[in-house]
Write a protein that holds these residues in place. Structure first.
Motif, PDB file in Angstrom:
ATOM      1  N   SER A  68      12.251  62.348  27.441  1.00 16.16           N
ATOM      2  CA  SER A  68      12.639  63.411  26.450  1.00 16.16           C
ATOM      3  C   SER A  68      11.512  63.433  25.286  1.00 16.16           C
ATOM      4  CB  SER A  68      13.800  63.144  25.728  1.00 16.16           C
ATOM      5  OG  SER A  68      14.864  63.362  26.678  1.00 16.16           O
ATOM      6  N   LEU A  69      10.901  62.256  24.967  1.00 15.69           N
ATOM      7  CA  LEU A  69      10.011  62.157  24.110  1.00 15.69           C
ATOM      8  C   LEU A  69       8.753  62.913  24.332  1.00 15.69           C
ATOM      9  CD1 LEU A  69      10.248  58.476  22.375  1.00 15.69           C
ATOM     10  CD2 LEU A  69      10.386  60.697  21.361  1.00 15.69           C
ATOM     11  N   ARG A  70       8.388  62.632  25.723  1.00 15.77           N
ATOM     12  CA  ARG A  70       7.269  63.384  26.304  1.00 15.77           C
ATOM     13  C   ARG A  70       7.540  64.813  26.706  1.00 15.77           C
ATOM     14  NH1 ARG A  70       5.611  59.014  31.071  1.00 15.77           N
ATOM     15  NH2 ARG A  70       6.652  57.242  30.081  1.00 15.77           N
ATOM     16  N   ARG A  71       8.662  65.379  26.482  1.00 17.25           N
ATOM     17  CA  ARG A  71       9.030  66.775  26.971  1.00 17.25           C
ATOM     18  C   ARG A  71       9.067  67.091  28.420  1.00 17.25           C
ATOM     19  NH1 ARG A  71       5.799  70.514  22.704  1.00 17.25           N
ATOM     20  NH2 ARG A  71       7.010  70.150  20.850  1.00 17.25           N
ATOM     21  N   GLN A  72       9.479  66.000  29.113  1.00 18.15           N
ATOM     22  CA  GLN A  72       9.620  66.008  30.651  1.00 18.15           C
ATOM     23  C   GLN A  72      11.021  66.303  31.045  1.00 18.15           C
ATOM     24  OE1 GLN A  72       7.848  62.029  31.355  1.00 18.15           O
ATOM     25  NE2 GLN A  72       6.097  63.063  32.406  1.00 18.15           N
ATOM     26  N   LEU A  73      11.855  66.010  29.939  1.00 20.30           N
ATOM     27  CA  LEU A  73      13.337  66.242  30.216  1.00 20.30           C
ATOM     28  C   LEU A  73      14.128  66.734  29.031  1.00 20.30           C
ATOM     29  CD1 LEU A  73      14.745  63.098  31.947  1.00 20.30           C
ATOM     30  CD2 LEU A  73      14.465  65.102  32.932  1.00 20.30           C
ATOM     31  N   PRO A  74      14.742  67.938  29.202  1.00 22.36           N
ATOM     32  CA  PRO A  74      15.188  68.605  28.082  1.00 22.36           C
ATOM     33  C   PRO A  74      16.474  67.756  27.361  1.00 22.36           C
ATOM     34  CG  PRO A  74      16.251  69.365  29.846  1.00 22.36           C
ATOM     35  CD  PRO A  74      15.194  68.616  30.381  1.00 22.36           C
ATOM     36  N   LEU A 114      11.555  69.232  13.961  1.00 19.40           N
ATOM     37  CA  LEU A 114      12.085  69.451  15.488  1.00 19.40           C
ATOM     38  C   LEU A 114      11.025  69.207  16.357  1.00 19.40           C
ATOM     39  CD1 LEU A 114      15.090  71.765  15.308  1.00 19.40           C
ATOM     40  CD2 LEU A 114      15.299  69.416  15.788  1.00 19.40           C
ATOM     41  N   SER A 115      10.883  68.287  17.305  1.00 15.20           N
ATOM     42  CA  SER A 115       9.908  67.935  18.317  1.00 15.20           C
ATOM     43  C   SER A 115       9.709  69.479  19.300  1.00 15.20           C
ATOM     44  CB  SER A 115       9.901  66.989  19.031  1.00 15.20           C
ATOM     45  OG  SER A 115      11.122  67.029  19.904  1.00 15.20           O
ATOM     46  N   SER A 116      10.909  70.020  19.382  1.00 19.29           N
ATOM     47  CA  SER A 116      10.905  71.379  20.233  1.00 19.29           C
ATOM     48  C   SER A 116      10.113  72.363  19.745  1.00 19.29           C
ATOM     49  CB  SER A 116      12.271  71.709  20.688  1.00 19.29           C
ATOM     50  OG  SER A 116      13.024  71.809  19.656  1.00 19.29           O
ATOM     51  N   GLN A 117       9.979  72.306  18.200  1.00 16.59           N
ATOM     52  CA  GLN A 117       9.608  73.413  17.498  1.00 16.59           C
ATOM     53  C   GLN A 117       7.902  73.294  17.191  1.00 16.59           C
ATOM     54  OE1 GLN A 117      11.361  76.132  16.776  1.00 16.59           O
ATOM     55  NE2 GLN A 117      12.954  75.292  17.823  1.00 16.59           N
ATOM     56  N   ILE A 118       7.431  72.269  17.540  1.00 17.02           N
ATOM     57  CA  ILE A 118       5.995  71.729  17.601  1.00 17.02           C
ATOM     58  C   ILE A 118       5.301  72.479  18.579  1.00 17.02           C
ATOM     59  CG2 ILE A 118       4.309  70.186  17.181  1.00 17.02           C
ATOM     60  CD1 ILE A 118       6.533  68.205  16.082  1.00 17.02           C
ATOM     61  N   ILE A 119       4.190  73.018  18.198  1.00 12.59           N
ATOM     62  CA  ILE A 119       3.202  73.746  19.168  1.00 12.59           C
ATOM     63  C   ILE A 119       2.810  72.422  20.289  1.00 12.59           C
ATOM     64  CG2 ILE A 119       1.269  74.947  19.884  1.00 12.59           C
ATOM     65  CD1 ILE A 119       1.623  76.166  17.020  1.00 12.59           C
ATOM     66  N   SER A 125      -0.477  70.765  19.851  1.00 15.12           N
ATOM     67  CA  SER A 125      -0.539  69.919  18.758  1.00 15.12           C
ATOM     68  C   SER A 125       0.392  68.764  18.931  1.00 15.12           C
ATOM     69  CB  SER A 125      -0.144  70.711  17.577  1.00 15.12           C
ATOM     70  OG  SER A 125       0.211  69.916  16.384  1.00 15.12           O
ATOM     71  N   TYR A 126       1.538  68.791  19.518  1.00 18.71           N
ATOM     72  CA  TYR A 126       2.393  67.718  19.582  1.00 18.71           C
ATOM     73  C   TYR A 126       1.634  66.681  20.744  1.00 18.71           C
ATOM     74  CZ  TYR A 126       6.605  65.065  21.061  1.00 18.71           C
ATOM     75  OH  TYR A 126       7.472  64.302  21.420  1.00 18.71           O
ATOM     76  N   TYR A 127       1.159  67.101  21.754  1.00 15.27           N
ATOM     77  CA  TYR A 127       0.374  66.070  22.770  1.00 15.27           C
ATOM     78  C   TYR A 127      -0.822  65.536  22.247  1.00 15.27           C
ATOM     79  CZ  TYR A 127       3.878  67.690  26.177  1.00 15.27           C
ATOM     80  OH  TYR A 127       4.963  68.031  26.797  1.00 15.27           O
ATOM     81  N   ARG A 128      -1.492  66.288  21.248  1.00 14.92           N
ATOM     82  CA  ARG A 128      -2.463  65.535  20.603  1.00 14.92           C
ATOM     83  C   ARG A 128      -2.296  64.135  19.893  1.00 14.92           C
ATOM     84  NH1 ARG A 128      -4.627  69.717  17.799  1.00 14.92           N
ATOM     85  NH2 ARG A 128      -5.330  70.711  19.503  1.00 14.92           N
ATOM     86  N   GLN A 129      -0.915  64.186  19.532  1.00 10.12           N
ATOM     87  CA  GLN A 129      -0.535  63.080  18.706  1.00 10.12           C
ATOM     88  C   GLN A 129       0.062  62.170  19.351  1.00 10.12           C
ATOM     89  OE1 GLN A 129      -1.770  62.873  15.417  1.00 10.12           O
ATOM     90  NE2 GLN A 129      -2.750  64.470  15.938  1.00 10.12           N
TER      91      GLN A 129
END
Length: 170
Positions: free
Chosen positions: A4-10, A22-27, A30-34
């Motif tokens: 879920s942190l990696r956005r692999q599962l909802p 909210l992590s889901s609201q971050i582009i 940008s999210y994966y760069r961090q």
């Protein structure tokens, strides 16, 4: 949790906040760069140690040498060519190389998934000490616990019998 942190599962319930957003609201870019994930499987490509760590970005030799020292790989030749997903490295060297990549790329959140599994006890303990003393957010998932370093964690959660609980006696 890691997926879920990696956005692999909802996320089914609750929310993940990153700096109160909210992590889901971050582009995604940008999210994966961090975010850096260091795991047992991580990809190592057929290139030099230097290129595997820097991912062909302009290098700062001083930063690269500091990172290699921090993860215990200062003795390796940066021009040494890796092959077959790092098969010419030991399992412990592979884990430390992937950690060096995360540190060099300066991710603000480093997720470590069983990175100590392939390491000698003393090396694992020393490496954990080093990474717990960097100024980064670190999530470390491990079956291996080094008693000497437990007090360096802000929080320790235990996953057992399908439940997650905060361990407060460390």
């Amino acid at each position: 949790i890691l997926k879920s942190l990696r956005r692999q599962l909802p996320i089914k319930a609750g929310e993940i906040l990153v700096n109160n957003n909210l992590s889901s609201q971050i582009i995604a870019e940008s999210y994966y760069r961090q975010l850096a994930v260091v795991d047992q499987i991580g990809f190592i490509f057929n290139a030099s140690i230097k290129d595997n760590i820097t991912l062909y970005r302009d290098e700062d030799k001083n930063d690269l040498e500091k990172v290699l020292k921090k993860v215990g790989l200062a003795n390796l030749d940066l021009s040494f060519k890796l092959k077959n997903n790092g098969s010419n490295l030991s399992g412990g060297q592979r884990a430390r190389l992937l950690l060096a990549r995360a540190l060099y790329l300066d991710a603000s959140l480093i997720i470590c998934d069983e990175i100590f599994a392939s390491l000698d006890y003393k090396i694992g303990e020393a490496l954990e000490y080093e990474i717990l003393n960097i100024n980064k957010t670190l999530i470390n998932v491990s079956h291996i616990m080094y008693e000497k370093n437990l007090n360096l964690y802000d929080k320790i959660y235990l996953v057992k019998d399908g439940r997650v609980s905060l361990v407060s006696d460390y």
